[in-house]
Scaffold this motif. Sequence first.
Motif, short mmCIF file in Angstrom:
data_model
loop_
_atom_site.label_atom_id
_atom_site.label_comp_id
_atom_site.label_asym_id
_atom_site.label_seq_id
_atom_site.Cartn_x
_atom_site.Cartn_y
_atom_site.Cartn_z
N THR A 90 0.87 -1.51 -0.38
CA THR A 90 0.21 0.15 -0.41
C THR A 90 1.20 1.18 0.26
O THR A 90 1.79 1.08 -0.27
CB THR A 90 -0.86 0.01 1.48
OG1 THR A 90 -0.21 0.34 2.11
CG2 THR A 90 -1.71 -0.95 0.84
N GLN A 92 0.57 3.58 1.99
CA GLN A 92 0.88 4.10 3.87
C GLN A 92 2.43 2.91 4.52
O GLN A 92 3.03 3.25 4.10
CB GLN A 92 -0.24 3.52 4.40
CG GLN A 92 0.56 3.50 5.84
CD GLN A 92 0.71 5.33 6.28
OE1 GLN A 92 -0.13 6.37 5.34
NE2 GLN A 92 1.65 5.21 6.95
N GLN A 93 2.73 1.53 3.54
CA GLN A 93 3.57 0.50 3.67
C GLN A 93 4.28 1.72 2.82
O GLN A 93 5.93 1.77 3.64
CB GLN A 93 3.13 -0.75 3.83
CG GLN A 93 2.40 -1.46 4.43
CD GLN A 93 1.76 -2.42 3.66
OE1 GLN A 93 2.01 -2.77 2.06
NE2 GLN A 93 1.63 -4.04 4.73
N TYR A 94 4.83 1.75 2.24
CA TYR A 94 5.54 2.45 0.88
C TYR A 94 6.44 4.24 2.09
O TYR A 94 8.12 3.44 2.45
CB TYR A 94 4.49 3.66 -0.22
CG TYR A 94 6.11 3.33 -1.38
CD1 TYR A 94 7.21 3.32 -2.40
CD2 TYR A 94 5.79 5.56 -0.72
CE1 TYR A 94 7.08 4.55 -2.73
CE2 TYR A 94 6.54 5.83 -2.07
CZ TYR A 94 7.56 5.17 -2.97
OH TYR A 94 7.90 5.94 -3.66
N LYS A 95 5.33 4.29 1.74
CA LYS A 95 6.15 5.47 3.44
C LYS A 95 6.53 5.24 4.07
O LYS A 95 7.77 6.33 4.60
CB LYS A 95 4.55 6.80 3.27
CG LYS A 95 4.21 7.41 2.34
CD LYS A 95 2.93 8.12 2.85
CE LYS A 95 2.58 9.10 1.29
NZ LYS A 95 1.47 9.82 0.89
N GLU A 96 6.26 4.64 4.95
CA GLU A 96 6.64 4.06 6.86
C GLU A 96 8.17 3.08 6.00
O GLU A 96 9.06 3.54 6.78
CB GLU A 96 5.57 3.16 6.86
CG GLU A 96 4.79 3.70 7.79
CD GLU A 96 3.56 2.98 8.53
OE1 GLU A 96 3.60 1.45 8.50
OE2 GLU A 96 1.87 3.05 8.47
N SER A 108 6.10 11.17 -3.39
CA SER A 108 4.95 11.61 -2.41
C SER A 108 3.76 10.80 -3.55
O SER A 108 3.10 9.89 -3.10
CB SER A 108 4.57 13.18 -2.24
OG SER A 108 4.24 13.38 -3.37
#
Length: 140
Positions: A90, A92-96, A108
Amino acid sequence: MAFSGRKSTWSSQNDATDYLEKHKIMELFNNITSNLIYHRPDDPKSFMIETLEKLQKSKNSKGNCPSLFDDSNIRSVFGMLDPTNKGFITLQQYKEAMTTLGVQNYPSTPELHENEMINMDTFYRDAKKGLEKASATYAS
Protein backbone atom coordinates in the motif's frame (compact mmCIF):
# COMPACT_ATOMS: atom_id res chain seq x y z
CA MET A 1 29.75 48.30 22.08
CA ALA A 2 28.44 45.13 23.66
CA PHE A 3 25.61 45.14 21.16
CA SER A 4 27.99 45.11 18.19
CA GLY A 5 29.82 42.18 19.79
CA ARG A 6 26.56 40.20 19.97
CA LYS A 7 25.75 41.10 16.41
CA SER A 8 29.18 39.90 15.36
CA THR A 9 28.66 36.63 17.26
CA TRP A 10 25.23 36.23 15.67
CA SER A 11 26.73 36.87 12.26
CA SER A 12 29.50 34.35 12.92
CA GLN A 13 26.99 31.73 14.03
CA ASN A 14 24.90 32.32 10.91
CA ASP A 15 28.02 32.11 8.75
CA ALA A 16 28.99 28.85 10.42
CA THR A 17 25.50 27.40 9.95
CA ASP A 18 25.44 28.49 6.31
CA TYR A 19 28.85 26.92 5.77
CA LEU A 20 27.79 23.60 7.37
CA GLU A 21 24.60 23.50 5.30
CA LYS A 22 26.30 24.49 2.05
CA HIS A 23 28.89 21.73 2.37
CA LYS A 24 26.50 19.17 3.93
CA ILE A 25 28.88 18.64 6.84
CA MET A 26 26.24 17.35 9.27
CA GLU A 27 24.96 14.88 6.67
CA LEU A 28 28.54 13.73 6.09
CA PHE A 29 29.11 13.17 9.80
CA ASN A 30 25.78 11.37 10.15
CA ASN A 31 26.63 9.14 7.19
CA ILE A 32 30.07 8.25 8.54
CA THR A 33 28.76 7.71 12.09
CA SER A 34 25.94 5.47 10.88
CA ASN A 35 28.38 3.41 8.84
CA LEU A 36 30.74 3.11 11.81
CA ILE A 37 27.98 1.89 14.10
CA TYR A 38 26.60 -0.51 11.50
CA HIS A 39 29.95 -2.04 10.45
CA ARG A 40 31.90 -1.61 13.72
CA PRO A 41 35.31 -1.87 12.07
CA ASP A 42 38.39 -2.78 14.10
CA ASP A 43 40.17 0.30 12.76
CA PRO A 44 37.57 3.09 12.73
CA LYS A 45 39.98 5.78 11.51
CA SER A 46 40.98 3.77 8.43
CA PHE A 47 37.32 2.94 7.85
CA MET A 48 36.41 6.64 7.92
CA ILE A 49 39.20 7.42 5.46
CA GLU A 50 37.97 4.64 3.14
CA THR A 51 34.41 5.96 3.41
CA LEU A 52 35.55 9.47 2.50
CA GLU A 53 37.51 8.07 -0.44
CA LYS A 54 34.44 6.13 -1.64
CA LEU A 55 32.35 9.28 -1.37
CA GLN A 56 34.95 11.20 -3.38
CA LYS A 57 35.00 8.50 -6.08
CA SER A 58 31.21 8.40 -6.20
CA LYS A 59 31.11 12.18 -6.54
CA ASN A 60 33.48 12.02 -9.49
CA SER A 61 31.60 9.13 -11.13
CA LYS A 62 28.11 10.41 -10.21
CA GLY A 63 26.99 7.18 -8.56
CA ASN A 64 27.65 4.20 -6.28
CA CYS A 65 27.55 6.14 -3.01
CA PRO A 66 28.32 4.08 0.08
CA SER A 67 25.05 3.20 1.79
CA LEU A 68 24.01 1.17 4.80
CA PHE A 69 21.40 -0.61 2.73
CA ASP A 70 22.20 -2.68 -0.33
CA ASP A 71 19.88 -4.16 -2.94
CA SER A 72 19.08 -7.23 -0.86
CA ASN A 73 18.10 -5.03 2.11
CA ILE A 74 15.69 -3.03 -0.04
CA ARG A 75 14.12 -6.23 -1.39
CA SER A 76 13.90 -7.66 2.13
CA VAL A 77 12.04 -4.61 3.39
CA PHE A 78 9.53 -4.98 0.55
CA GLY A 79 9.23 -8.71 1.35
CA MET A 80 8.46 -7.98 4.98
CA LEU A 81 5.65 -5.67 3.89
CA ASP A 82 4.37 -8.26 1.41
CA PRO A 83 4.54 -11.53 3.38
CA THR A 84 2.02 -13.28 1.11
CA ASN A 85 4.06 -12.42 -2.00
CA LYS A 86 1.24 -10.65 -3.81
CA GLY A 87 3.83 -8.33 -5.36
CA PHE A 88 2.26 -5.11 -4.08
CA ILE A 89 2.22 -2.91 -1.00
CA THR A 90 0.00 0.00 0.00
CA LEU A 91 0.94 3.65 -0.27
CA GLN A 92 1.05 3.86 3.53
CA GLN A 93 3.46 0.90 3.71
CA TYR A 94 5.57 2.53 1.00
CA LYS A 95 5.83 5.78 2.96
CA GLU A 96 6.64 4.03 6.24
CA ALA A 97 9.30 1.89 4.56
CA MET A 98 10.94 4.92 2.95
CA THR A 99 11.07 6.62 6.34
CA THR A 100 12.48 3.46 7.96
CA LEU A 101 15.19 3.26 5.31
CA GLY A 102 16.09 6.89 5.94
CA VAL A 103 14.88 8.09 2.55
CA GLN A 104 13.65 11.64 2.96
CA ASN A 105 13.05 12.67 -0.63
CA TYR A 106 10.81 10.13 -2.29
CA PRO A 107 7.88 10.70 -4.63
CA SER A 108 4.79 11.67 -2.63
CA THR A 109 2.73 10.18 -5.45
CA PRO A 110 4.71 7.15 -6.65
CA GLU A 111 3.78 5.17 -9.71
CA LEU A 112 0.71 3.13 -8.77
CA HIS A 113 -0.28 -0.19 -10.26
CA GLU A 114 -3.07 -2.69 -9.63
CA ASN A 115 -5.70 -1.43 -7.19
CA GLU A 116 -3.70 1.73 -6.42
CA MET A 117 -0.82 -0.36 -5.04
CA ILE A 118 2.96 -0.05 -5.42
CA ASN A 119 4.91 -2.92 -6.93
CA MET A 120 8.44 -4.08 -6.14
CA ASP A 121 10.00 -2.34 -9.17
CA THR A 122 8.62 1.06 -8.19
CA PHE A 123 9.53 0.56 -4.52
CA TYR A 124 13.04 -0.60 -5.39
CA ARG A 125 13.69 2.23 -7.87
CA ASP A 126 12.45 4.94 -5.49
CA ALA A 127 14.27 3.48 -2.46
CA LYS A 128 17.53 3.06 -4.37
CA LYS A 129 17.39 6.60 -5.72
CA GLY A 130 16.51 8.02 -2.30
CA LEU A 131 19.27 6.06 -0.55
CA GLU A 132 21.82 7.23 -3.10
CA LYS A 133 20.73 10.81 -2.56
CA ALA A 134 20.82 10.40 1.22
CA SER A 135 24.30 8.85 1.03
CA ALA A 136 25.66 11.50 -1.32
CA THR A 137 26.91 13.66 1.51
CA TYR A 138 29.00 15.88 -0.67
CA ALA A 139 27.95 19.23 -2.08
CA SER A 140 26.37 18.95 -5.50
